[in-house]
Design a protein around this motif. Sequence first.
Motif, PDB file in Angstrom:
ATOM      1  N   ARG A 221      57.933   3.679  36.441  1.00 30.64           N
ATOM      2  CA  ARG A 221      58.282   4.282  37.724  1.00 30.64           C
ATOM      3  C   ARG A 221      59.635   3.784  38.229  1.00 30.64           C
ATOM      4  NH1 ARG A 221      54.105   7.053  40.381  1.00 30.64           N
ATOM      5  NH2 ARG A 221      52.107   6.797  39.326  1.00 30.64           N
TER       6      ARG A 221
ATOM      7  N   CYS B   5      53.069   1.125  33.885  1.00 21.33           N
ATOM      8  CA  CYS B   5      53.199   2.201  34.868  1.00 21.33           C
ATOM      9  C   CYS B   5      54.300   1.867  35.876  1.00 21.33           C
ATOM     10  CB  CYS B   5      51.873   2.392  35.570  1.00 21.33           C
ATOM     11  SG  CYS B   5      51.869   3.641  36.837  1.00 21.33           S
TER      12      CYS B   5
ATOM     13  N   CYS C 282      46.446   3.246  39.078  1.00 26.62           N
ATOM     14  CA  CYS C 282      46.052   2.207  38.119  1.00 26.62           C
ATOM     15  C   CYS C 282      45.901   0.848  38.778  1.00 26.62           C
ATOM     16  CB  CYS C 282      47.021   2.161  36.939  1.00 26.62           C
ATOM     17  SG  CYS C 282      48.734   2.180  37.375  1.00 26.62           S
TER      18      CYS C 282
ATOM     19  N   THR D 290      49.430   2.525  43.338  1.00 25.04           N
ATOM     20  CA  THR D 290      49.222   3.544  42.305  1.00 25.04           C
ATOM     21  C   THR D 290      47.741   3.584  41.934  1.00 25.04           C
ATOM     22  OG1 THR D 290      49.603   1.983  40.513  1.00 25.04           O
ATOM     23  CG2 THR D 290      51.519   3.149  41.322  1.00 25.04           C
TER      24      THR D 290
ATOM     25  N   HIS E 176      49.121   8.896  33.530  1.00 26.07           N
ATOM     26  CA  HIS E 176      48.912   8.229  32.238  1.00 26.07           C
ATOM     27  C   HIS E 176      47.456   7.843  32.035  1.00 26.07           C
ATOM     28  CE1 HIS E 176      48.459   4.274  34.149  1.00 26.07           C
ATOM     29  NE2 HIS E 176      49.378   4.708  35.002  1.00 26.07           N
TER      30      HIS E 176
ATOM     31  N   CYS F 145      48.678   8.709  39.200  1.00 27.44           N
ATOM     32  CA  CYS F 145      49.148   8.441  37.841  1.00 27.44           C
ATOM     33  C   CYS F 145      48.754   9.574  36.903  1.00 27.44           C
ATOM     34  CB  CYS F 145      48.533   7.150  37.315  1.00 27.44           C
ATOM     35  SG  CYS F 145      49.058   5.723  38.221  1.00 27.44           S
TER      36      CYS F 145
HETATM   37 ZN    ZN Z   1      49.675   4.135  36.790  1.00 26.82          ZN
END
Ligand code: ZN
Length: 208
Positions: A157, A153, A114, A112, A145, A143
């Motif tokens: 998910r 996160c 992040c 991801t 966010h 992402c």
């Molecule tokens: Zn994320």
Amino acid sequence: MVSAEGKKTQLKRLQQQRSSLVKRMIKASDNRLKAEDRSKAKTKKKSNSDEPKVIERPQGSSAMFFQYNTQLGPPYHVLVDTNFVNFSIKNKLDIIKTMMDCLYAKCIPYITDCVEAELEKLGSKFKLALRIIKDPRFERLHCMHKGTYADDCLVQRVSQHKCYIVATNDKDLKRRIRKIPGVPIMNVALNRYVIERMPDAFEPIAKK
Ligand SMILES: [Zn+2]
């Protein structure tokens, strides 16, 4: 010995005690009640029974057949956490190859935004980790966010989509994932990966 007469008086006393404990209520139609009190009592009762009771519960996933996750299956989609990459490097494990050795099937690792940001933050020592996750065989997930905190996160998910396995060595994250039904966890052991909570998972038998 207690006589029959004595028993009777005892019983009577008990009954009196009990009746004094019971709270007496008068009916709404009782003529001792004032008109305004009567209507208040009535409306209160009505509003209670008319309103439907709303209990909020998170919706269960349709991918779950009781505790068995029907969406899991090869190729496996593996969400990789920051420390999983670092532990794998430390143990000199090739991520994709070791995953396949663990599950005996094709695995697609997912990174991801992040997780990548976390690795970038760790500095130049983790350049190798960054180079590894830029491999085209690693799929990217974008992402929406704010911030770079990957734990929230990943938890979000896997609670939304049941098709993932989470690869992490983080104790807190593992504890959070275990609370979500149907999500297996992969972590780095000495020279291999170990999967937990996998339906039909079998531990590779130690070579004799
Ligand atoms: Zn994320």
